[in-house]
Design an enzyme around this catalytic site. Structure first.
Site, PDB file in Angstrom:
ATOM      1  N   GLU A  17       0.856  -1.190   0.000  1.00 58.39           N
ATOM      2  CA  GLU A  17       0.000   0.000   0.000  1.00 58.39           C
ATOM      3  C   GLU A  17       0.883   1.228   0.000  1.00 58.39           C
ATOM      4  OE1 GLU A  17      -2.207   3.304   2.133  1.00 58.39           O
ATOM      5  OE2 GLU A  17      -0.253   2.434   2.489  1.00 58.39           O
TER       6      GLU A  17
ATOM      7  N   CYS B  26      -4.650  -3.730   2.125  1.00 51.59           N
ATOM      8  CA  CYS B  26      -3.962  -4.823   2.830  1.00 51.59           C
ATOM      9  C   CYS B  26      -4.176  -6.187   2.163  1.00 51.59           C
ATOM     10  CB  CYS B  26      -4.432  -4.891   4.280  1.00 51.59           C
ATOM     11  SG  CYS B  26      -4.383  -3.302   5.102  1.00 51.59           S
TER      12      CYS B  26
ATOM     13  N   HIS C 192      -6.451 -11.180   8.926  1.00 55.53           N
ATOM     14  CA  HIS C 192      -5.747  -9.902   8.733  1.00 55.53           C
ATOM     15  C   HIS C 192      -5.803  -9.150  10.069  1.00 55.53           C
ATOM     16  CE1 HIS C 192      -4.491  -6.005   7.578  1.00 55.53           C
ATOM     17  NE2 HIS C 192      -5.687  -5.471   7.777  1.00 55.53           N
TER      18      HIS C 192
END
Ligand code: CAA
Length: 389
Positions: A79, A111, A233
């Protein structure tokens, strides 16, 4: 044919700040961060580190003692890229001395992009089992000093070598995806810090998890009780707790017990708690944490959930190989986490506010503690990287 992880390692900056320091600065209780967010420390990159050097350091560790001539593709997920045009992976390709016929590209979707890279890699290796794909996920999570997101920053990189010799983990064929056009977290080209609608981002994460899981089931995925562990995540580790309870309720129509949640998640949260959000690398840092810290997982099936704001989500799974421990650098990982220097708030904000001039004139980053590679500065609009002694 089995395709999966042959090698797996991470790198994190050599500095961190304790969230107690941030809490004290804000006149807040440390419990809000330690318990409410499940975060204790945050990795802070020095001015002479960036996504390129962190990725190169992670890759050097993962590829130690390996023949690299069969790496046919390098996928760089981030990112926080350093150039709007040139793929950050080309600098890494050069620093590592990879063969010139290896294709290189950078992937972006907040992400999530390393998981897209993983799916591309599985297809490439299935097509030609002699080739290997190196996936690098490297990010610096920046929300800004004194913002709601500040305690959920972090930095680091994960390197994964995908091949037909999956010494660590074999991925299952089924996966479930979900996409929705939402503004929960984003970063316009003119900003260095992400914009985020924090509470909304948590809600969308949970919705995307349920949708991706349903799609995974529709695509012939394994059922909940066939997984012994889950990795999510990790924007902050408490998010995994929220996510797992949400998924448990969806599947069982009743709450999971605290013991069940702990048994499914605990070892996978350890590294994230001391590093913070590493965006594209977060899920995979969690996977390394689980493999390094759980007692023997050989033959067990793991559920993996990847989420990138904006948003794209994917639920997928894999089975841990026999003797996988021999192919991990668990001691090296623990050492890396241990051998860090703590920053006070002033030193942290100095690192945070350091900038090179944007007119491209010569500017040095200064010498700080790094790994094998460092970013020495900018000259004539070009970024200069070097090996450390
Ligand atoms: N002791 C224990 N717990 C405490 C406490 C104390 N003294 N004080 C507060 N808490 C608890 C609160 O009750 C709350 O718990 P619940 O979540 O169970 O309600 C928790 O600590 C956090 O407190 P707040 O909600 O008040 O915190 P906040 O307003 O500062 O915001 C946040 C938290 C929204 C996560 C914010 O840090 C943020 O915006 N972070 C960035 C966005 C983010 O990480 N989103 C995650 C989903 S999106 C994603 O995953 C993609 C990505 O990587 C960005």
């Amino acid at each position: 044919m089995r395709v999966g992880l042959e090698a797996l390692s991470f790198y994190i900056p050599r500095y961190y700040i304790d969230l107690k320091t941030i809490a004290a600065r804000r006149n807040e209780e440390a419990g809000k961060y330690y318990i409410g967010l499940g975060q204790e420390k945050m990795a802070i990159p020095a001015p002479d580190e960036d996504v390129v050097t962190m990725a190169a350091n992670a890759a050097a560790q993962a590829l130690q003692g390996k023949e690299t001539s069969s790496i046919s593709t390098l996928l760089f997920a981030t990112e926080s890229g350093v150039d709007q045009s040139k793929a950050a992976g080309i600098y890494v390709h050069s620093l590592l001395g990879l063969q010139p016929n290896c294709r290189v590209v950078e992937l972006k979707q907040a992400c999530y992009s390393a998981t897209a890279g993983l799916q591309l890699a599985l297809a490439l290796v299935a097509q030609n089992p002699k080739q290997k794909v190196l996936i690098l996920a490297s990010d610096i999570a920046r929300y800004g000093l004194n913002t709601a997101g500040e305690p959920t920053q972090g930095a680091g990189a994960v390197a994964m070598l995908i091949s037909s010799q999956p010494d660590i983990l074999t991925f299952d064929p089924a996966s479930g995806t979900y996409v929705e056009d939402v503004m929960d977290f984003w970063r316009p080209n003119y900003l260095e810090e992400a914009l985020v609608d924090g509470k909304y981002s948590v809600k969308i994460y949970l919705k995307a998890l349920a949708e991706a899981w349903n799609n995974y089931q529709a695509n012939g995925g394994f059922s909940f009780h066939e997984f012994t562990r889950f990795c999510y995540h990790l924007p902050f580790t408490r998010m995994a707790d929220k996510a797992h309870r949400h998924l448990g309720k969806l599947v069982h129509e009743q709450d999971l017990s605290d013991e069940q949640v702990k048994a499914h998640l605990e070892e996978g949260l350890r590294y994230g708690r001391s590093v913070g959000n590493v965006y594209s690398a977060s899920l995979y840092l969690g996977l390394i944490s689980l493999l390094d810290n759980a007692s023997d997982l050989a033959g067990q099936r793991l559920g993996l959930f990847s989420y990138g704001s904006g948003c794209v989500a994917e639920f997928f799974s894999g089975v841990v190989a026999e003797n996988y421990q021999q192919h991990l650098d668990s001691e090296g990982h623990r050492q890396l986490l241990h051998d860090r220097e703590e920053l006070d708030y002033e030193a942290y904000s100095r690192f945070f506010l350091f900038h090179h001039p944007v007119d491209g004139s010569e500017s040095l980053a200064g010498h700080f503690k790094t790994g094998k590679f460092r970013f020495s500065g900018v000259n004539n609009h070009q970024r200069i990287y070097e090996k450390t002694a």
